[in-house]
Design a protein around this motif. Structure first.
Motif, PDB file in Angstrom:
ATOM      1  N   UNK A  63       0.805  -1.436   0.670  1.00 23.12           N
ATOM      2  CA  UNK A  63      -0.312   0.163   0.101  1.00 23.12           C
ATOM      3  C   UNK A  63       0.534   1.270   0.005  1.00 23.12           C
ATOM      4  N   UNK A  64       2.157   1.144  -0.118  1.00 20.45           N
ATOM      5  CA  UNK A  64       2.568   2.710   0.023  1.00 20.45           C
ATOM      6  C   UNK A  64       3.974   3.070  -1.307  1.00 20.45           C
ATOM      7  N   UNK A  65       4.310   2.165  -2.026  1.00 24.13           N
ATOM      8  CA  UNK A  65       4.499   2.529  -3.125  1.00 24.13           C
ATOM      9  C   UNK A  65       3.311   2.738  -4.267  1.00 24.13           C
ATOM     10  N   UNK A  66       4.121   3.727  -4.817  1.00 28.17           N
ATOM     11  CA  UNK A  66       3.009   3.639  -6.168  1.00 28.17           C
ATOM     12  C   UNK A  66       3.285   3.540  -7.650  1.00 28.17           C
ATOM     13  N   UNK A  67       3.903   2.738  -7.665  1.00 27.27           N
ATOM     14  CA  UNK A  67       4.919   1.985  -9.237  1.00 27.27           C
ATOM     15  C   UNK A  67       4.771   0.597  -8.700  1.00 27.27           C
ATOM     16  N   UNK A  68       4.581  -0.359  -9.275  1.00 28.30           N
ATOM     17  CA  UNK A  68       5.191  -1.602  -9.623  1.00 28.30           C
ATOM     18  C   UNK A  68       6.232  -2.006  -9.866  1.00 28.30           C
ATOM     19  N   UNK A  69       7.007  -2.580  -9.315  1.00 29.99           N
ATOM     20  CA  UNK A  69       8.057  -3.385  -9.386  1.00 29.99           C
ATOM     21  C   UNK A  69       8.477  -4.101 -10.703  1.00 29.99           C
ATOM     22  N   UNK A  70       9.405  -3.721 -11.399  1.00 24.09           N
ATOM     23  CA  UNK A  70       8.889  -4.760 -12.525  1.00 24.09           C
ATOM     24  C   UNK A  70       9.539  -6.228 -12.219  1.00 24.09           C
ATOM     25  N   UNK A  71       8.897  -7.059 -12.851  1.00 27.09           N
ATOM     26  CA  UNK A  71       9.542  -8.820 -12.652  1.00 27.09           C
ATOM     27  C   UNK A  71      11.304  -9.064 -12.282  1.00 27.09           C
ATOM     28  N   UNK A  72      11.474  -9.688 -11.619  1.00 32.25           N
ATOM     29  CA  UNK A  72      12.662  -9.937 -12.137  1.00 32.25           C
ATOM     30  C   UNK A  72      14.311  -9.296 -11.106  1.00 32.25           C
ATOM     31  N   UNK A  73      13.125  -7.730 -10.299  1.00 30.76           N
ATOM     32  CA  UNK A  73      13.486  -7.020  -9.685  1.00 30.76           C
ATOM     33  C   UNK A  73      13.977  -8.102  -8.247  1.00 30.76           C
ATOM     34  N   UNK A  74      15.461  -7.500  -8.023  1.00 25.50           N
ATOM     35  CA  UNK A  74      15.615  -8.695  -6.334  1.00 25.50           C
ATOM     36  C   UNK A  74      15.471  -7.191  -5.278  1.00 25.50           C
ATOM     37  N   UNK A  75      14.886  -8.049  -4.819  1.00 28.50           N
ATOM     38  CA  UNK A  75      14.070  -6.863  -3.326  1.00 28.50           C
ATOM     39  C   UNK A  75      14.911  -7.732  -2.087  1.00 28.50           C
ATOM     40  N   UNK A  76      14.440  -6.709  -1.068  1.00 31.12           N
ATOM     41  CA  UNK A  76      14.754  -7.191   0.590  1.00 31.12           C
ATOM     42  C   UNK A  76      13.396  -6.680   1.172  1.00 31.12           C
TER      43      UNK A  76
END
Length: 352
Positions: free
Chosen positions: A327-340
């Motif tokens: 609910x915090x970010x306004x744009x989705x991260x694309x597939x294969x993005x490394x995340x914490x």
């Protein structure tokens, strides 16, 4: 009849067969006077069959059904002192709203003038005063459902039965009408048995939820109990769409346990006799904070979907596959993005 028992419901060793199929193997359930209990579960779990046996629309194969301390197992529906609200409203289209509400009263032998007066009081009770002369077709879906509730309540039943009462309403109207039903039940203090397959609806209206699976009670408790302390993977997934992953209990100290998920350690309530060793952990979709980069619990975006006020993610992580709502970010991260991934303890639950 003892007035302190009025509205109490009890199923004693109730079994129901349809031919060779056993729909309800052995049901034992007690509902206190003035309690709103929701029967919740997937299609075919036995919740509607249970409601119909309480209403007198189905007969148990064996066992007893009691209402207000009286054995009603073999009584017909019209002698059970219950009223039912159906998902289809079941209003007479050619009758006015007032006539619909008064119908059961007149059928029971009440004089028309008295039935009309009680019908007006019933409409006032559900917030529809002044609409008695309208036809059902001139009302909104939410108003029609309130007419159905008024028609049931004016009969002053010991128990009000609600069978998927909001399924024909759109999402926004469902929220409003469920709030109205709950406020009315709390204000008048009547006993209610509510059937739904919608977990959010059950959480919103219930004093107690009975989750059914294959005709048996999988778990019963308050909404908070079921959401925070699921007794099985089925309950964890059904009550709030949790991802269930492997974890390890590192240590237990009194009521707290240190749990390791991947490379991340979190402290959680030590429910169900938790002890050090392998464990299963329910991770709610709203318990996951997502940030690009590495650290915390490492993961990778598999899919993302932008849904206006939130983004839904399928994630691959060191703990396994996770479903998350951001609910915090306004744009989705694309597939294969490394995340914490950081996990919030309030959305995690050890499964016994």
């Amino acid at each position: 009849m003892n007035d302190t028992r009025r509205g109490a419901v009890e199923f004693r060793n109730v079994m129901k067969r349809f031919g060779s199929f056993t729909a309800i193997p052995d049901l034992n359930l007690s509902i206190a006077p003035g309690e709103l209990v929701t029967l919740l579960g997937p299609s075919g779990c036995g919740k509607t069959t249970t409601l119909r046996m309480l209403a007198g629309l189905e007969s148990p194969t064996s066992g007893q059904v009691l209402i207000g301390g009286q054995d009603v197992t073999r009584l017909p529906a019209n002698r059970r002192d219950v009223s039912m609200v159906f998902q289809s409203y079941a209003l007479f289209p050619h009758m006015s709203v007032r006539q619909n509400v008064a119908y059961g009263l007149e059928s029971g032998g009440l004089k028309p003038a008295e039935a009309r007066e009680q019908a007006e009081r019933g409409l006032d009770l559900v917030g529809l005063a002044g609409l008695g002369d309208r036809l059902p077709s001139e009302l909104s879906g939410g108003q029609q459902q309130r007419v159905a509730v008024a028609r049931a309540l004016v009969l002053e039943p010991q128990v009000l039965l609600l069978d998927e009462p909001l399924s024909n309403l759109d999402a926004r109207l469902r929220r409003r009408v469920r709030t109205e039903i709950r406020e009315l039940q709390q204000r008048l203090g009547f006993t209610a048995v509510y059937v739904t397959h919608d977990q959010e609806e059950a959480l919103a209206v219930s004093d107690r939820i009975v989750v059914m699976r294959e005709g048996r009670i999988a778990q019963a408790g308050t909404p908070r109990d079921l959401y925070q302390n699921p007794a099985s993977e089925f309950i964890a997934d059904f009550m709030g769409e949790a991802s269930v992953v492997d974890a390890s209990v590192i240590s237990v100290d009194g009521d707290s346990a240190v749990v390791r998920i991947g490379d991340l350690d979190v402290t959680l309530p030590a429910i169900g006799g938790a002890r050090p060793g392998p464990a299963r952990l329910a991770v709610r979709s709203n318990a996951i904070n997502i940030r690009p980069g590495r650290g915390g619990l490492n993961g990778r975006v598999l899919t993302s979907a932008y849904l206006g006020d939130h983004i839904e993610y399928e994630l691959d992580s060191a703990a396994g596959r996770l479903f998350a709502v951001d609910h915090e970010n306004t744009a989705p991260l694309p597939p294969d993005t490394e995340v914490s991934l950081n996990l919030l303890p309030r959305g995690l639950a050890l499964i016994p």
